[in-house]
Scaffold this active site. Sequence first.
Site, PDB file in Angstrom:
ATOM      1  N   ARG A  99       0.893  -1.176   0.000  1.00  0.00           N
ATOM      2  CA  ARG A  99       0.000   0.000   0.000  1.00  0.00           C
ATOM      3  C   ARG A  99       0.918   1.209   0.000  1.00  0.00           C
ATOM      4  O   ARG A  99       1.746   1.371   0.905  1.00  0.00           O
ATOM      5  CB  ARG A  99      -0.905   0.020   1.224  1.00  0.00           C
ATOM      6  CG  ARG A  99      -1.635   1.349   1.360  1.00  0.00           C
ATOM      7  CD  ARG A  99      -2.763   1.311   2.359  1.00  0.00           C
ATOM      8  NE  ARG A  99      -3.874   0.537   1.864  1.00  0.00           N
ATOM      9  CZ  ARG A  99      -5.097   0.574   2.382  1.00  0.00           C
ATOM     10  NH1 ARG A  99      -5.355   1.344   3.418  1.00  0.00           N
ATOM     11  NH2 ARG A  99      -6.067  -0.158   1.877  1.00  0.00           N
ATOM     12  N   HIS A 133      -7.413   1.177  -6.458  1.00  0.00           N
ATOM     13  CA  HIS A 133      -7.589   0.265  -5.323  1.00  0.00           C
ATOM     14  C   HIS A 133      -8.227  -1.011  -5.887  1.00  0.00           C
ATOM     15  O   HIS A 133      -9.385  -1.334  -5.618  1.00  0.00           O
ATOM     16  CB  HIS A 133      -8.473   0.922  -4.266  1.00  0.00           C
ATOM     17  CG  HIS A 133      -8.407   0.259  -2.917  1.00  0.00           C
ATOM     18  ND1 HIS A 133      -7.588  -0.824  -2.636  1.00  0.00           N
ATOM     19  CD2 HIS A 133      -9.073   0.524  -1.751  1.00  0.00           C
ATOM     20  CE1 HIS A 133      -7.749  -1.188  -1.379  1.00  0.00           C
ATOM     21  NE2 HIS A 133      -8.641  -0.389  -0.827  1.00  0.00           N
ATOM     22  N   GLN A 136      -9.895  -3.942  -3.705  1.00  0.00           N
ATOM     23  CA  GLN A 136     -11.170  -3.522  -3.122  1.00  0.00           C
ATOM     24  C   GLN A 136     -12.301  -3.695  -4.140  1.00  0.00           C
ATOM     25  O   GLN A 136     -13.344  -4.282  -3.856  1.00  0.00           O
ATOM     26  CB  GLN A 136     -11.071  -2.045  -2.706  1.00  0.00           C
ATOM     27  CG  GLN A 136     -12.379  -1.457  -2.225  1.00  0.00           C
ATOM     28  CD  GLN A 136     -12.776  -1.979  -0.856  1.00  0.00           C
ATOM     29  OE1 GLN A 136     -12.009  -1.911   0.068  1.00  0.00           O
ATOM     30  NE2 GLN A 136     -13.991  -2.494  -0.727  1.00  0.00           N
ATOM     31  N   ASP A 167     -17.645   6.685  -0.969  1.00  0.00           N
ATOM     32  CA  ASP A 167     -16.334   6.610  -0.310  1.00  0.00           C
ATOM     33  C   ASP A 167     -16.098   7.964   0.352  1.00  0.00           C
ATOM     34  O   ASP A 167     -16.824   8.947   0.082  1.00  0.00           O
ATOM     35  CB  ASP A 167     -15.256   6.294  -1.368  1.00  0.00           C
ATOM     36  CG  ASP A 167     -13.884   6.009  -0.763  1.00  0.00           C
ATOM     37  OD1 ASP A 167     -13.779   5.879   0.470  1.00  0.00           O
ATOM     38  OD2 ASP A 167     -12.909   5.932  -1.531  1.00  0.00           O
ATOM     39  N   CYS A 183     -16.470   1.219   0.844  1.00  0.00           N
ATOM     40  CA  CYS A 183     -15.265   0.413   1.115  1.00  0.00           C
ATOM     41  C   CYS A 183     -14.753   0.592   2.540  1.00  0.00           C
ATOM     42  O   CYS A 183     -14.039  -0.260   3.048  1.00  0.00           O
ATOM     43  CB  CYS A 183     -14.174   0.758   0.109  1.00  0.00           C
ATOM     44  SG  CYS A 183     -13.579   2.453   0.228  1.00  0.00           S
ATOM     45  N   ARG A 237     -13.675  -9.216   1.542  1.00  0.00           N
ATOM     46  CA  ARG A 237     -12.294  -8.926   1.117  1.00  0.00           C
ATOM     47  C   ARG A 237     -11.413 -10.171   1.307  1.00  0.00           C
ATOM     48  O   ARG A 237     -10.564 -10.464   0.466  1.00  0.00           O
ATOM     49  CB  ARG A 237     -11.693  -7.768   1.944  1.00  0.00           C
ATOM     50  CG  ARG A 237     -12.375  -6.422   1.834  1.00  0.00           C
ATOM     51  CD  ARG A 237     -12.118  -5.697   0.543  1.00  0.00           C
ATOM     52  NE  ARG A 237     -10.738  -5.503   0.151  1.00  0.00           N
ATOM     53  CZ  ARG A 237      -9.908  -4.547   0.599  1.00  0.00           C
ATOM     54  NH1 ARG A 237     -10.344  -3.670   1.473  1.00  0.00           N
ATOM     55  NH2 ARG A 237      -8.667  -4.444   0.169  1.00  0.00           N
TER      56      ARG A 237
HETATM   57  N1   CP Z   1     -11.245  -0.448   2.377  1.00  0.00           N
HETATM   58  C1   CP Z   1      -9.969  -0.535   2.780  1.00  0.00           C
HETATM   59  O1   CP Z   1      -9.043  -0.715   1.971  1.00  0.00           O
HETATM   60  O2   CP Z   1      -9.794  -0.426   4.112  1.00  0.00           O
HETATM   61  P1   CP Z   1      -8.407  -0.222   4.859  1.00  0.00           P
HETATM   62  O3   CP Z   1      -7.890   1.134   4.468  1.00  0.00           O
HETATM   63  O4   CP Z   1      -8.753  -0.297   6.312  1.00  0.00           O
HETATM   64  O5   CP Z   1      -7.472  -1.300   4.420  1.00  0.00           O
HETATM   65  N1  NVA Z   2     -10.335   6.478  -1.262  1.00  0.00           N
HETATM   66  C1  NVA Z   2      -9.932   6.041   0.039  1.00  0.00           C
HETATM   67  C2  NVA Z   2     -10.054   4.573   0.167  1.00  0.00           C
HETATM   68  C3  NVA Z   2      -9.687   4.030   1.511  1.00  0.00           C
HETATM   69  C4  NVA Z   2      -9.757   2.531   1.597  1.00  0.00           C
HETATM   70  C5  NVA Z   2      -8.506   6.488   0.299  1.00  0.00           C
HETATM   71  O1  NVA Z   2      -7.665   6.391  -0.598  1.00  0.00           O
HETATM   72  O2  NVA Z   2      -8.237   6.955   1.400  1.00  0.00           O
END
Ligand code: CP
Ligand code: NVA
Length: 309
Positions: free
Chosen positions: A108, A135, A138, A227, A267, A293
Amino acid sequence: MKHFINLKDISATDLRKIILNAKKRKQKRKNLNVLDADKDSPLKGKLLIQMFEKSSLRTRLSFYLAIKQLGGGALTLRPDELHLAKGGESLADTAKVLSTYGNGFMLRTDNDEKLEEFKKYINIPVINGLSPSSHPTQVLSDIFTVEEIKRKPISKLNISWIGDCNNVLNSLIAASVKFSFNLTVGCPKKYKPKKFVLDWVKKNKKKIYIFNDARKAVKNADVIFADKVVSLNDKVNKTKKIKDFKNFKINSKLMSFAKKDVIFLHCLPRGSEVTDEVFLGKQSKVWQQALNRIYVQKSILLYCFGKLR
Ligand code: CP
Ligand code: NVA
Protein backbone atom coordinates in the site's frame (compact mmCIF):
# COMPACT_ATOMS: atom_id res chain seq x y z
CA MET A 1 4.67 -13.93 -13.35
CA LYS A 2 1.33 -12.34 -12.59
CA HIS A 3 1.17 -9.02 -10.77
CA PHE A 4 -2.06 -7.46 -9.54
CA ILE A 5 -1.49 -3.74 -9.87
CA ASN A 6 -4.32 -2.34 -11.98
CA LEU A 7 -7.56 -3.96 -13.12
CA LYS A 8 -7.16 -2.49 -16.59
CA ASP A 9 -4.04 -4.63 -17.13
CA ILE A 10 -5.72 -7.92 -16.22
CA SER A 11 -7.89 -9.80 -18.69
CA ALA A 12 -11.63 -9.96 -18.16
CA THR A 13 -11.37 -13.77 -18.29
CA ASP A 14 -8.88 -13.85 -15.42
CA LEU A 15 -10.90 -11.36 -13.36
CA ARG A 16 -13.99 -13.52 -13.83
CA LYS A 17 -12.00 -16.63 -12.86
CA ILE A 18 -10.91 -14.94 -9.62
CA ILE A 19 -14.53 -14.16 -8.71
CA LEU A 20 -15.69 -17.72 -9.46
CA ASN A 21 -12.86 -19.20 -7.43
CA ALA A 22 -13.68 -16.92 -4.48
CA LYS A 23 -17.30 -18.02 -4.61
CA LYS A 24 -16.38 -21.72 -4.57
CA ARG A 25 -13.85 -21.33 -1.76
CA LYS A 26 -16.21 -19.24 0.37
CA GLN A 27 -18.92 -21.91 0.09
CA LYS A 28 -16.51 -24.72 0.93
CA ARG A 29 -15.29 -23.30 4.23
CA LYS A 30 -18.62 -22.55 5.87
CA ASN A 31 -17.87 -24.65 8.97
CA LEU A 32 -14.22 -23.76 9.42
CA ASN A 33 -12.68 -21.40 11.96
CA VAL A 34 -11.14 -18.20 10.73
CA LEU A 35 -7.57 -19.51 11.03
CA ASP A 36 -8.26 -23.01 9.68
CA ALA A 37 -6.68 -23.62 6.30
CA ASP A 38 -8.78 -24.67 3.32
CA LYS A 39 -8.58 -28.46 2.87
CA ASP A 40 -6.30 -28.28 -0.17
CA SER A 41 -3.93 -25.67 1.41
CA PRO A 42 -2.75 -24.58 -2.04
CA LEU A 43 -0.21 -22.04 -0.74
CA LYS A 44 1.29 -24.25 1.96
CA GLY A 45 4.76 -23.03 2.85
CA LYS A 46 4.41 -19.73 0.99
CA LEU A 47 5.11 -16.33 2.50
CA LEU A 48 3.32 -13.10 1.64
CA ILE A 49 5.24 -9.98 2.66
CA GLN A 50 3.02 -6.95 3.03
CA MET A 51 4.01 -3.35 3.59
CA PHE A 52 1.81 -0.37 4.39
CA GLU A 53 2.97 3.18 3.81
CA LYS A 54 -0.54 4.32 4.79
CA SER A 55 -3.02 3.23 7.46
CA SER A 56 -5.08 0.12 6.87
CA LEU A 57 -7.45 -2.10 8.80
CA ARG A 58 -9.28 -4.25 6.25
CA THR A 59 -6.58 -4.74 3.64
CA ARG A 60 -4.04 -5.66 6.29
CA LEU A 61 -6.29 -8.21 8.03
CA SER A 62 -7.87 -9.67 4.93
CA PHE A 63 -4.52 -10.41 3.27
CA TYR A 64 -3.20 -11.87 6.51
CA LEU A 65 -6.20 -14.18 6.81
CA ALA A 66 -6.28 -14.92 3.09
CA ILE A 67 -2.77 -16.35 2.97
CA LYS A 68 -3.31 -18.19 6.27
CA GLN A 69 -6.48 -19.83 4.95
CA LEU A 70 -4.55 -20.92 1.87
CA GLY A 71 -2.03 -22.65 4.10
CA GLY A 72 0.73 -20.02 3.96
CA GLY A 73 1.85 -17.18 6.20
CA ALA A 74 2.20 -13.40 6.17
CA LEU A 75 4.75 -10.94 7.43
CA THR A 76 3.72 -7.31 7.76
CA LEU A 77 6.40 -4.63 7.42
CA ARG A 78 6.25 -0.99 8.35
CA PRO A 79 8.19 1.19 5.93
CA ASP A 80 9.97 2.98 8.79
CA GLU A 81 11.49 -0.34 9.85
CA LEU A 82 13.33 -0.69 6.52
CA HIS A 83 16.55 0.99 5.37
CA LEU A 84 14.69 1.90 2.18
CA ALA A 85 12.59 4.62 3.82
CA LYS A 86 15.63 6.40 5.26
CA GLY A 87 17.54 6.25 2.01
CA GLY A 88 19.96 3.67 3.39
CA GLU A 89 19.12 1.03 0.79
CA SER A 90 17.94 1.26 -2.79
CA LEU A 91 14.55 0.07 -3.94
CA ALA A 92 16.25 -2.29 -6.38
CA ASP A 93 18.25 -4.03 -3.63
CA THR A 94 15.21 -4.12 -1.33
CA ALA A 95 13.20 -5.76 -4.11
CA LYS A 96 15.90 -8.39 -4.69
CA VAL A 97 15.95 -9.31 -1.00
CA LEU A 98 12.15 -9.45 -0.77
CA SER A 99 12.24 -11.84 -3.74
CA THR A 100 14.67 -14.21 -2.05
CA TYR A 101 12.83 -14.28 1.29
CA GLY A 102 9.19 -14.18 0.22
CA ASN A 103 6.84 -15.47 -2.44
CA GLY A 104 4.61 -12.43 -2.90
CA PHE A 105 4.72 -8.72 -2.04
CA MET A 106 1.66 -6.61 -1.27
CA LEU A 107 2.25 -2.87 -1.08
CA ARG A 108 0.00 0.00 0.00
CA THR A 109 1.75 3.11 -1.18
CA ASP A 110 1.39 6.85 -1.60
CA ASN A 111 3.26 6.70 -4.90
CA ASP A 112 2.12 4.80 -8.00
CA GLU A 113 5.60 4.83 -9.47
CA LYS A 114 6.89 2.81 -6.53
CA LEU A 115 4.68 -0.10 -7.58
CA GLU A 116 6.14 0.08 -11.08
CA GLU A 117 9.67 0.27 -9.68
CA PHE A 118 9.15 -2.76 -7.49
CA LYS A 119 7.68 -4.60 -10.46
CA LYS A 120 10.84 -3.83 -12.41
CA TYR A 121 13.26 -5.28 -9.86
CA ILE A 122 11.32 -7.97 -8.04
CA ASN A 123 11.03 -11.65 -9.01
CA ILE A 124 7.80 -12.34 -7.13
CA PRO A 125 4.24 -11.07 -7.76
CA VAL A 126 3.45 -7.50 -6.66
CA ILE A 127 -0.05 -6.68 -5.43
CA ASN A 128 -1.36 -3.14 -5.16
CA GLY A 129 -3.04 -2.77 -1.78
CA LEU A 130 -4.12 0.83 -2.62
CA SER A 131 -2.27 3.60 -4.41
CA PRO A 132 -3.20 7.20 -5.21
CA SER A 133 -4.59 6.11 -8.57
CA SER A 134 -6.30 2.80 -7.82
CA HIS A 135 -7.59 0.27 -5.32
CA PRO A 136 -8.01 -2.86 -7.44
CA THR A 137 -8.35 -5.52 -4.72
CA GLN A 138 -11.17 -3.52 -3.12
CA VAL A 139 -13.14 -3.16 -6.30
CA LEU A 140 -12.80 -6.76 -7.43
CA SER A 141 -14.09 -7.80 -4.04
CA ASP A 142 -16.96 -5.35 -4.40
CA ILE A 143 -17.98 -6.93 -7.72
CA PHE A 144 -18.07 -10.26 -5.87
CA THR A 145 -20.27 -8.75 -3.13
CA VAL A 146 -22.67 -7.15 -5.59
CA GLU A 147 -23.16 -10.44 -7.47
CA GLU A 148 -23.47 -12.39 -4.21
CA ILE A 149 -26.25 -10.13 -2.96
CA LYS A 150 -28.05 -9.47 -6.23
CA ARG A 151 -27.60 -13.04 -7.53
CA LYS A 152 -27.03 -11.72 -11.02
CA PRO A 153 -24.02 -10.92 -13.17
CA ILE A 154 -23.03 -7.30 -12.59
CA SER A 155 -23.44 -6.68 -16.33
CA LYS A 156 -27.20 -6.79 -15.73
CA LEU A 157 -27.14 -4.11 -13.03
CA ASN A 158 -26.98 -0.33 -12.81
CA ILE A 159 -24.18 0.86 -10.58
CA SER A 160 -23.96 4.41 -9.23
CA TRP A 161 -21.04 6.09 -7.57
CA ILE A 162 -21.71 9.20 -5.51
CA GLY A 163 -18.77 11.28 -4.37
CA ASP A 164 -15.15 11.99 -5.08
CA CYS A 165 -13.52 10.69 -8.26
CA ASN A 166 -10.71 8.93 -6.45
CA ASN A 167 -8.63 5.74 -6.57
CA VAL A 168 -11.60 3.48 -5.76
CA LEU A 169 -13.70 5.03 -8.50
CA ASN A 170 -10.82 4.70 -10.98
CA SER A 171 -10.76 0.97 -10.31
CA LEU A 172 -14.56 0.80 -10.50
CA ILE A 173 -14.39 2.48 -13.89
CA ALA A 174 -11.80 -0.06 -15.04
CA ALA A 175 -14.09 -2.81 -13.75
CA SER A 176 -17.06 -1.36 -15.65
CA VAL A 177 -15.10 -1.94 -18.86
CA LYS A 178 -13.87 -5.41 -17.90
CA PHE A 179 -17.25 -6.62 -16.61
CA SER A 180 -19.40 -4.50 -18.96
CA PHE A 181 -21.70 -2.86 -16.47
CA ASN A 182 -23.57 0.37 -16.52
CA LEU A 183 -21.81 2.98 -14.36
CA THR A 184 -23.13 6.40 -13.41
CA VAL A 185 -21.14 8.92 -11.40
CA GLY A 186 -22.55 11.78 -9.34
CA CYS A 187 -20.04 14.46 -8.30
CA PRO A 188 -19.53 18.24 -8.35
CA LYS A 189 -18.40 19.49 -11.76
CA LYS A 190 -14.87 20.35 -10.76
CA TYR A 191 -14.26 16.91 -9.22
CA LYS A 192 -15.14 14.77 -12.24
CA PRO A 193 -12.92 11.78 -13.20
CA LYS A 194 -9.42 12.61 -14.45
CA LYS A 195 -8.82 12.97 -18.17
CA PHE A 196 -6.49 9.95 -18.38
CA VAL A 197 -9.25 7.77 -16.92
CA LEU A 198 -11.91 9.10 -19.29
CA ASP A 199 -9.56 8.75 -22.24
CA TRP A 200 -8.98 5.10 -21.37
CA VAL A 201 -12.75 4.54 -21.16
CA LYS A 202 -13.17 6.09 -24.58
CA LYS A 203 -10.34 4.05 -26.05
CA ASN A 204 -12.16 0.97 -24.85
CA LYS A 205 -15.39 2.14 -26.49
CA LYS A 206 -17.22 2.35 -23.19
CA LYS A 207 -19.35 5.15 -21.88
CA ILE A 208 -19.84 6.18 -18.29
CA TYR A 209 -22.47 8.72 -17.31
CA ILE A 210 -21.49 11.70 -15.17
CA PHE A 211 -23.99 14.03 -13.46
CA ASN A 212 -23.43 16.90 -11.10
CA ASP A 213 -26.81 16.16 -9.60
CA ALA A 214 -26.82 13.24 -7.13
CA ARG A 215 -30.53 12.48 -7.70
CA LYS A 216 -30.03 12.04 -11.42
CA ALA A 217 -26.98 9.89 -10.78
CA VAL A 218 -28.84 7.38 -8.61
CA LYS A 219 -31.94 7.07 -10.80
CA ASN A 220 -32.61 3.36 -11.47
CA ALA A 221 -29.56 2.32 -9.48
CA ASP A 222 -29.34 -1.26 -8.17
CA VAL A 223 -26.24 -0.38 -6.17
CA ILE A 224 -25.01 2.92 -4.74
CA PHE A 225 -21.33 3.15 -3.89
CA ALA A 226 -19.74 5.87 -1.80
CA ASP A 227 -16.33 6.61 -0.31
CA LYS A 228 -14.72 9.29 1.82
CA VAL A 229 -14.61 12.74 0.27
CA VAL A 230 -11.01 13.19 1.45
CA SER A 231 -8.74 10.23 0.66
CA LEU A 232 -5.48 9.19 2.31
CA ASN A 233 -3.41 10.77 -0.43
CA ASP A 234 -5.42 13.97 -0.76
CA LYS A 235 -3.41 17.08 -0.11
CA VAL A 236 -6.33 19.48 -0.17
CA ASN A 237 -8.14 21.96 2.01
CA LYS A 238 -10.31 19.34 3.69
CA THR A 239 -12.98 21.70 5.01
CA LYS A 240 -13.44 23.24 1.59
CA LYS A 241 -13.60 19.91 -0.21
CA ILE A 242 -16.17 18.51 2.21
CA LYS A 243 -18.23 21.67 1.74
CA ASP A 244 -18.02 21.29 -2.05
CA PHE A 245 -19.66 17.86 -1.69
CA LYS A 246 -22.50 18.97 0.59
CA ASN A 247 -25.14 18.17 -2.05
CA PHE A 248 -23.76 14.67 -2.53
CA LYS A 249 -24.42 13.30 0.92
CA ILE A 250 -26.09 9.89 0.85
CA ASN A 251 -29.24 10.09 2.93
CA SER A 252 -32.58 8.27 2.90
CA LYS A 253 -34.10 10.85 0.59
CA LEU A 254 -31.39 10.27 -2.00
CA MET A 255 -31.74 6.48 -1.65
CA SER A 256 -35.45 6.83 -2.48
CA PHE A 257 -34.57 8.02 -5.99
CA ALA A 258 -32.93 4.68 -6.80
CA LYS A 259 -34.63 1.30 -7.32
CA LYS A 260 -36.68 0.00 -4.36
CA ASP A 261 -34.25 -2.84 -3.68
CA VAL A 262 -31.12 -0.71 -4.05
CA ILE A 263 -28.18 -1.63 -1.82
CA PHE A 264 -25.57 0.70 -0.35
CA LEU A 265 -21.87 -0.16 -0.37
CA HIS A 266 -18.86 1.68 1.04
CA CYS A 267 -15.27 0.41 1.12
CA LEU A 268 -14.68 2.05 4.54
CA PRO A 269 -13.46 3.85 6.51
CA ARG A 270 -16.32 6.34 6.27
CA GLY A 271 -16.45 10.09 6.80
CA SER A 272 -19.44 12.39 6.78
CA GLU A 273 -20.53 11.53 3.20
CA VAL A 274 -23.30 9.18 4.39
CA THR A 275 -25.85 9.46 7.18
CA ASP A 276 -25.93 6.90 9.99
CA GLU A 277 -29.48 6.10 8.95
CA VAL A 278 -28.31 4.83 5.55
CA PHE A 279 -24.97 3.42 6.66
CA LEU A 280 -26.51 1.39 9.49
CA GLY A 281 -29.81 0.80 7.71
CA LYS A 282 -31.29 -2.26 5.99
CA GLN A 283 -30.08 -1.36 2.52
CA SER A 284 -26.48 -1.11 3.66
CA LYS A 285 -24.33 -4.20 3.10
CA VAL A 286 -21.05 -2.71 4.21
CA TRP A 287 -20.09 -5.39 6.77
CA GLN A 288 -20.65 -8.23 4.30
CA GLN A 289 -18.64 -6.18 1.81
CA ALA A 290 -15.76 -5.78 4.27
CA LEU A 291 -15.72 -9.48 5.16
CA ASN A 292 -15.68 -10.56 1.53
CA ARG A 293 -12.29 -8.93 1.12
CA ILE A 294 -10.78 -12.09 2.66
CA TYR A 295 -12.37 -14.41 0.12
CA VAL A 296 -11.42 -12.36 -2.90
CA GLN A 297 -7.87 -11.69 -1.66
CA LYS A 298 -7.45 -15.47 -1.51
CA SER A 299 -8.32 -15.91 -5.16
CA ILE A 300 -6.19 -12.89 -6.09
CA LEU A 301 -3.26 -14.58 -4.34
CA LEU A 302 -3.95 -17.83 -6.18
CA TYR A 303 -4.01 -15.93 -9.47
CA CYS A 304 -0.69 -14.26 -8.65
CA PHE A 305 0.92 -17.51 -7.53
CA GLY A 306 -0.22 -19.28 -10.71
CA LYS A 307 -2.55 -21.60 -8.79
CA LEU A 308 -5.96 -20.43 -9.92
CA ARG A 309 -7.97 -23.39 -11.22
N1 CP B 1 -11.25 -0.45 2.38
C1 CP B 1 -9.97 -0.53 2.78
O1 CP B 1 -9.04 -0.71 1.97
O2 CP B 1 -9.79 -0.43 4.11
P1 CP B 1 -8.41 -0.22 4.86
O3 CP B 1 -7.89 1.13 4.47
O4 CP B 1 -8.75 -0.30 6.31
O5 CP B 1 -7.47 -1.30 4.42
N1 NVA C 1 -10.33 6.48 -1.26
C1 NVA C 1 -9.93 6.04 0.04
C2 NVA C 1 -10.05 4.57 0.17
C3 NVA C 1 -9.69 4.03 1.51
C4 NVA C 1 -9.76 2.53 1.60
C5 NVA C 1 -8.51 6.49 0.30
O1 NVA C 1 -7.67 6.39 -0.60
O2 NVA C 1 -8.24 6.95 1.40
